[in-house]
Design a protein around this motif. Structure first.
Motif, PDB file in Angstrom:
ATOM      1  N   GLU A   1      39.466  36.425  56.955  1.00 46.09           N
ATOM      2  CA  GLU A   1      40.459  37.455  56.623  1.00 46.09           C
ATOM      3  C   GLU A   1      41.830  36.841  56.854  1.00 46.09           C
ATOM      4  O   GLU A   1      42.150  36.432  57.981  1.00 46.09           O
ATOM      5  N   SER A   2      42.614  36.706  55.816  1.00 48.17           N
ATOM      6  CA  SER A   2      43.879  35.988  55.970  1.00 48.17           C
ATOM      7  C   SER A   2      44.884  36.406  54.898  1.00 48.17           C
ATOM      8  O   SER A   2      44.528  36.542  53.729  1.00 48.17           O
ATOM      9  N   ASP A   3      46.116  36.559  55.326  1.00 46.18           N
ATOM     10  CA  ASP A   3      47.230  36.753  54.391  1.00 46.18           C
ATOM     11  C   ASP A   3      47.609  35.348  53.911  1.00 46.18           C
ATOM     12  O   ASP A   3      48.218  34.577  54.658  1.00 46.18           O
ATOM     13  N   VAL A   4      47.210  35.011  52.725  1.00 47.37           N
ATOM     14  CA  VAL A   4      47.333  33.656  52.161  1.00 47.37           C
ATOM     15  C   VAL A   4      46.852  32.640  53.205  1.00 47.37           C
ATOM     16  O   VAL A   4      45.676  32.677  53.569  1.00 47.37           O
TER      17      VAL A   4
ATOM     18  N   ASP B   1      38.905  29.294  48.271  1.00 48.43           N
ATOM     19  CA  ASP B   1      39.204  30.313  47.247  1.00 48.43           C
ATOM     20  C   ASP B   1      40.091  31.374  47.902  1.00 48.43           C
ATOM     21  O   ASP B   1      39.627  32.118  48.775  1.00 48.43           O
ATOM     22  N   ILE B   2      41.358  31.425  47.493  1.00 45.76           N
ATOM     23  CA  ILE B   2      42.295  32.396  48.092  1.00 45.76           C
ATOM     24  C   ILE B   2      42.286  33.686  47.273  1.00 45.76           C
ATOM     25  O   ILE B   2      42.496  33.659  46.068  1.00 45.76           O
ATOM     26  N   GLY B   3      42.054  34.823  47.956  1.00 47.60           N
ATOM     27  CA  GLY B   3      42.008  36.127  47.269  1.00 47.60           C
ATOM     28  C   GLY B   3      40.657  36.286  46.593  1.00 47.60           C
ATOM     29  O   GLY B   3      40.567  36.528  45.393  1.00 47.60           O
ATOM     30  N   THR B   4      39.605  36.174  47.381  1.00 46.41           N
ATOM     31  CA  THR B   4      38.247  36.074  46.806  1.00 46.41           C
ATOM     32  C   THR B   4      37.741  37.390  46.208  1.00 46.41           C
ATOM     33  O   THR B   4      36.867  37.384  45.351  1.00 46.41           O
ATOM     34  N   GLY B   5      38.261  38.531  46.670  1.00 45.11           N
ATOM     35  CA  GLY B   5      37.815  39.825  46.115  1.00 45.11           C
ATOM     36  C   GLY B   5      36.314  39.998  46.266  1.00 45.11           C
ATOM     37  O   GLY B   5      35.776  39.936  47.380  1.00 45.11           O
TER      38      GLY B   5
ATOM     39  N   ASN C   1      42.784  33.011  41.985  1.00 47.82           N
ATOM     40  CA  ASN C   1      43.163  33.961  40.938  1.00 47.82           C
ATOM     41  C   ASN C   1      43.915  35.058  41.677  1.00 47.82           C
ATOM     42  O   ASN C   1      43.359  36.091  42.017  1.00 47.82           O
ATOM     43  N   PRO C   2      45.192  34.808  41.982  1.00 48.88           N
ATOM     44  CA  PRO C   2      45.922  35.760  42.834  1.00 48.88           C
ATOM     45  C   PRO C   2      46.384  36.974  42.027  1.00 48.88           C
ATOM     46  O   PRO C   2      46.325  36.959  40.802  1.00 48.88           O
ATOM     47  N   PRO C   3      46.881  38.013  42.707  1.00 44.74           N
ATOM     48  CA  PRO C   3      47.495  39.113  41.951  1.00 44.74           C
ATOM     49  C   PRO C   3      48.678  38.535  41.188  1.00 44.74           C
ATOM     50  O   PRO C   3      49.498  37.845  41.787  1.00 44.74           O
ATOM     51  N   TYR C   4      48.759  38.780  39.856  1.00 41.80           N
ATOM     52  CA  TYR C   4      49.864  38.142  39.129  1.00 41.80           C
ATOM     53  C   TYR C   4      50.572  39.058  38.128  1.00 41.80           C
ATOM     54  O   TYR C   4      51.251  38.594  37.223  1.00 41.80           O
TER      55      TYR C   4
ATOM     56  N   ASP D   1      37.958  36.361  31.488  1.00 42.84           N
ATOM     57  CA  ASP D   1      38.984  35.305  31.484  1.00 42.84           C
ATOM     58  C   ASP D   1      38.792  34.343  32.651  1.00 42.84           C
ATOM     59  O   ASP D   1      39.088  33.153  32.545  1.00 42.84           O
ATOM     60  N   THR D   2      38.316  34.869  33.762  1.00 43.68           N
ATOM     61  CA  THR D   2      38.165  34.045  34.965  1.00 43.68           C
ATOM     62  C   THR D   2      37.032  33.033  34.792  1.00 43.68           C
ATOM     63  O   THR D   2      36.947  32.047  35.528  1.00 43.68           O
ATOM     64  N   GLU D   3      36.171  33.250  33.795  1.00 42.19           N
ATOM     65  CA  GLU D   3      35.114  32.271  33.543  1.00 42.19           C
ATOM     66  C   GLU D   3      35.716  30.925  33.091  1.00 42.19           C
ATOM     67  O   GLU D   3      35.124  29.877  33.319  1.00 42.19           O
TER      68      GLU D   3
ATOM     69  N   VAL E   1      37.579  46.088  45.274  1.00 38.15           N
ATOM     70  CA  VAL E   1      37.704  44.754  44.653  1.00 38.15           C
ATOM     71  C   VAL E   1      37.965  44.873  43.159  1.00 38.15           C
ATOM     72  O   VAL E   1      37.533  45.832  42.503  1.00 38.15           O
ATOM     73  N   LEU E   2      38.648  43.869  42.651  1.00 39.10           N
ATOM     74  CA  LEU E   2      38.846  43.764  41.200  1.00 39.10           C
ATOM     75  C   LEU E   2      37.478  43.535  40.543  1.00 39.10           C
ATOM     76  O   LEU E   2      36.651  42.794  41.091  1.00 39.10           O
ATOM     77  N   ILE E   3      37.259  44.142  39.395  1.00 37.91           N
ATOM     78  CA  ILE E   3      36.049  43.822  38.623  1.00 37.91           C
ATOM     79  C   ILE E   3      36.272  42.429  38.019  1.00 37.91           C
ATOM     80  O   ILE E   3      37.258  42.220  37.316  1.00 37.91           O
ATOM     81  N   PRO E   4      35.401  41.457  38.316  1.00 30.83           N
ATOM     82  CA  PRO E   4      35.646  40.096  37.802  1.00 30.83           C
ATOM     83  C   PRO E   4      35.743  40.102  36.279  1.00 30.83           C
ATOM     84  O   PRO E   4      34.992  40.810  35.610  1.00 30.83           O
ATOM     85  N   ARG E   5      36.686  39.311  35.765  1.00 32.76           N
ATOM     86  CA  ARG E   5      36.980  39.317  34.333  1.00 32.76           C
ATOM     87  C   ARG E   5      36.386  38.105  33.622  1.00 32.76           C
ATOM     88  O   ARG E   5      36.282  37.031  34.192  1.00 32.76           O
TER      89      ARG E   5
HETATM   90  C1  LIG Z   1      43.289  39.242  41.046  1.00 28.80           C
HETATM   91  S1  LIG Z   1      42.289  39.566  42.453  1.00 28.80           S
HETATM   92  C2  LIG Z   1      41.082  38.285  42.296  1.00 28.80           C
HETATM   93  C3  LIG Z   1      39.746  38.642  42.861  1.00 28.80           C
HETATM   94  C4  LIG Z   1      38.656  37.601  42.557  1.00 28.80           C
HETATM   95  N1  LIG Z   1      39.013  36.308  43.094  1.00 28.80           N
HETATM   96  C5  LIG Z   1      38.395  37.485  41.065  1.00 28.80           C
HETATM   97  O1  LIG Z   1      38.852  36.510  40.466  1.00 28.80           O
HETATM   98  O2  LIG Z   1      37.738  38.387  40.506  1.00 28.80           O
HETATM   99  C6  LIG Z   1      43.324  39.044  43.769  1.00 28.80           C
HETATM  100  C7  LIG Z   1      42.760  39.136  45.168  1.00 28.80           C
HETATM  101  O3  LIG Z   1      43.778  38.700  46.079  1.00 28.80           O
HETATM  102  C8  LIG Z   1      43.713  39.490  47.246  1.00 28.80           C
HETATM  103  N2  LIG Z   1      45.014  39.449  47.942  1.00 28.80           N
HETATM  104  C9  LIG Z   1      46.099  40.241  47.749  1.00 28.80           C
HETATM  105  N3  LIG Z   1      47.081  39.900  48.592  1.00 28.80           N
HETATM  106  C10 LIG Z   1      46.631  38.857  49.331  1.00 28.80           C
HETATM  107  C11 LIG Z   1      47.181  38.088  50.394  1.00 28.80           C
HETATM  108  N4  LIG Z   1      48.422  38.329  50.850  1.00 28.80           N
HETATM  109  N5  LIG Z   1      46.424  37.110  50.941  1.00 28.80           N
HETATM  110  C12 LIG Z   1      45.159  36.881  50.483  1.00 28.80           C
HETATM  111  N6  LIG Z   1      44.581  37.586  49.497  1.00 28.80           N
HETATM  112  C13 LIG Z   1      45.299  38.569  48.928  1.00 28.80           C
HETATM  113  C14 LIG Z   1      43.323  40.870  46.763  1.00 28.80           C
HETATM  114  O4  LIG Z   1      42.759  41.637  47.809  1.00 28.80           O
HETATM  115  C15 LIG Z   1      42.341  40.511  45.635  1.00 28.80           C
HETATM  116  O5  LIG Z   1      41.028  40.471  46.134  1.00 28.80           O
END
Ligand SMILES: C[S@@+](CC[C@H](N)C(=O)[O-])C[C@H]1O[C@@H](n2cnc3c(N)ncnc32)[C@H](O)[C@@H]1O
Length: 282
Positions: A168-171, A120-124, A186-189, A94-96, A88-92
Motif C-alpha cells: 500500500e503506497s502513495d506512488v 506495477d504502480i497503481g495496480t487496481g 497505467n496511472p490515473p491520467y 487498451d491496456t492489453e 477498482v477500474l475495470i481493466p481495459r
Molecule cells: C487507471 S487505474 C489502473 C488500474 C490497473 N492497473 C489497470 O490497468 O486496470 C489507476 C490506479 O492507480 C491508483 N492510484 C491512484 N492514486 C495513486 C497514488 N497516489 N499512488 C498509487 N496508486 C494510485 C488507483 O487506485 C488505481 O487503482
C-alpha cells in the motif's frame, strides 16, 4: 413475463439502443446467467422463472448504466477473468497493448537474467501485475494507494496462484530504497475538468481515484518520472500507458534522465504506450 432469447431482444433492443448500450450486452447478460455460449442462446427455449428474474435484475441494473463488470463482479483481461468491484477500474482492452509490449521486454531481459523484477504502480484489480507474472514468470511487486483495491488484487492473485508482493503506497512513498529492473504503470491520467463529461458508466461508477490525473492529467507521470531513477536498476526500463494526446508531454518529461524513448499506438491508431530506458550507467 419475457420468456426467451427472442422475447428479451424484442423488448429491450430499442431500449438499449436509445441509451447507447451495445445490443451484444443483452447477450452477454444471458450468457453469464444461463452459463451458455452466445451461439447457444437462440436455441435455449423458454427460461426458468428463476433465470428470467436474474436476467431482468441484471438488465435493470444495466439500464441504470452500471457497467457489466460491476454487475457481475468480474471482467475479462488478456483472456482471463478478473474479480472487480467498484473500488477498482475495470481493466481495459487498451491496456492489453501495454501488456504485449511489457511482456516482450521482460522475456527479452530474461534471455540474460533469469530473475527480472517489475514494479506495477497503481495496480487496481492487479490485472497488469498478475498477467505479466503469468505470461513471463517475472518477480512482481504491485502497489496502490487504495487498500480496497489491493484487497481485490490479492483475491485475483490468489485465484491465479500468483505470488506477488503487494504494497500500500502513495506512488513511491512506502517503497523507499527499493529498486526494480522495470517499472510499469497505467496511472490515473484524465484531466480533472474532463471527468464530469465522461460517459455515465465511467464517471458514475468507476473510482475517481483511478481516473483523476490532476489539472493537466500528467500529475502521476511527473511524479513517477521524477522519482523513478532512484528506483530503477542500471539500464532500467519504464513503461507507461498514456492518454491518446499525452505522448509529446511525457516524452519531454522523460527526456532528461531517459533515452531510447518509444511511443506505441493501440489498435485504434492512438498513442497508447511509452517506453524509455534509464540513461544513468551508460
Ligand atoms: C487507471 S487505474 C489502473 C488500474 C490497473 N492497473 C489497470 O490497468 O486496470 C489507476 C490506479 O492507480 C491508483 N492510484 C491512484 N492514486 C495513486 C497514488 N497516489 N499512488 C498509487 N496508486 C494510485 C488507483 O487506485 C488505481 O487503482
Amino acid at each position: 413475463m419475457l420468456k426467451n432469447y427472442y422475447e428479451i431482444h424484442g423488448f429491450y433492443d430499442k431500449v438499449f439502443d436509445d441509451l447507447g448500450i451495445e445490443l451484444a450486452e443483452l447477450d452477454w447478460i444471458m450468457c453469464e446467467i444461463l452459463g451458455k455460449k452466445r451461439s447457444q442462446l437462440p436455441l435455449c427455449g423458454n427460461f426458468l422463472e428463476s433465470e428470467y428474474k436474474e436476467i431482468e435484475t441484471a438488465i435493470s441494473e444495466r439500464l441504470k448504466l452500471k457497467p457489466l463488470g460491476y454487475i457481475f463482479g468480474k471482467s475479462e483481461f488478456f483472456g482471463r477473468s478478473f474479480y472487480v468491484s467498484r473500488d477498482v477500474l475495470i481493466p481495459r482492452m487498451d491496456t492489453e497493448v501495454l501488456i504485449e509490449n511489457a511482456k516482450d521486454l521482460i522475456l527479452k531481459q530474461k534471455e540474460n537474467v533469469i530473475d527480472v523484477s517489475v514494479l506495477d504502480i497503481g495496480t487496481g484489480s492487479g490485472a497488469i501485475a498478475i498477467t505479466l507474472q503469468l505470461e513471463t514468470g517475472a518477480r512482481m511487486t504491485a502497489s496502490d494507494v487504495s487498500f480496497e483495491a489491493l484487497e481485490i488484487a490479492r483475491k485475483n492473485a490468489d485465484n491465479f496462484g500468483c505470488e506477488i508482493e503487494f504494497v500500500e503506497s502513495d506512488v513511491f512513498k512506502n517503497l523507499k530504497n527499493r529498486k526494480y529492473d522495470i517499472i510499469i504503470s497505467n496511472p490515473p491520467y484524465i484531466e480533472s475538468k474532463v471527468i464530469e463529461g465522461l460517459r455515465p458508466e465511467v464517471k458514475n461508477f468507476e473510482p475517481l481515484l483511478a481516473l483523476d490525473g490532476g489539472a493537466d492529467g500528467l500529475k502521476f507521470y511527473r511524479e513517477i518520472i521524477k522519482e523513478a531513477p532512484k528506483h530503477l536498476n542500471e539500464n532500467g526500463i519504464i513503461i507507461f500507458e498514456i492518454g491518446y494526446d499525452q505522448a509529446n508531454f511525457i516524452v519531454e518529461l522523460l527526456g532528461a534522465e531517459f533515452f531510447n524513448i518509444k511511443t506505441i499506438k493501440d489498435y485504434g491508431g492512438n498513442d497508447r504506450v511509452v517506453i524509455a530506458r534509464l540513461r544513468r550507467g551508460l
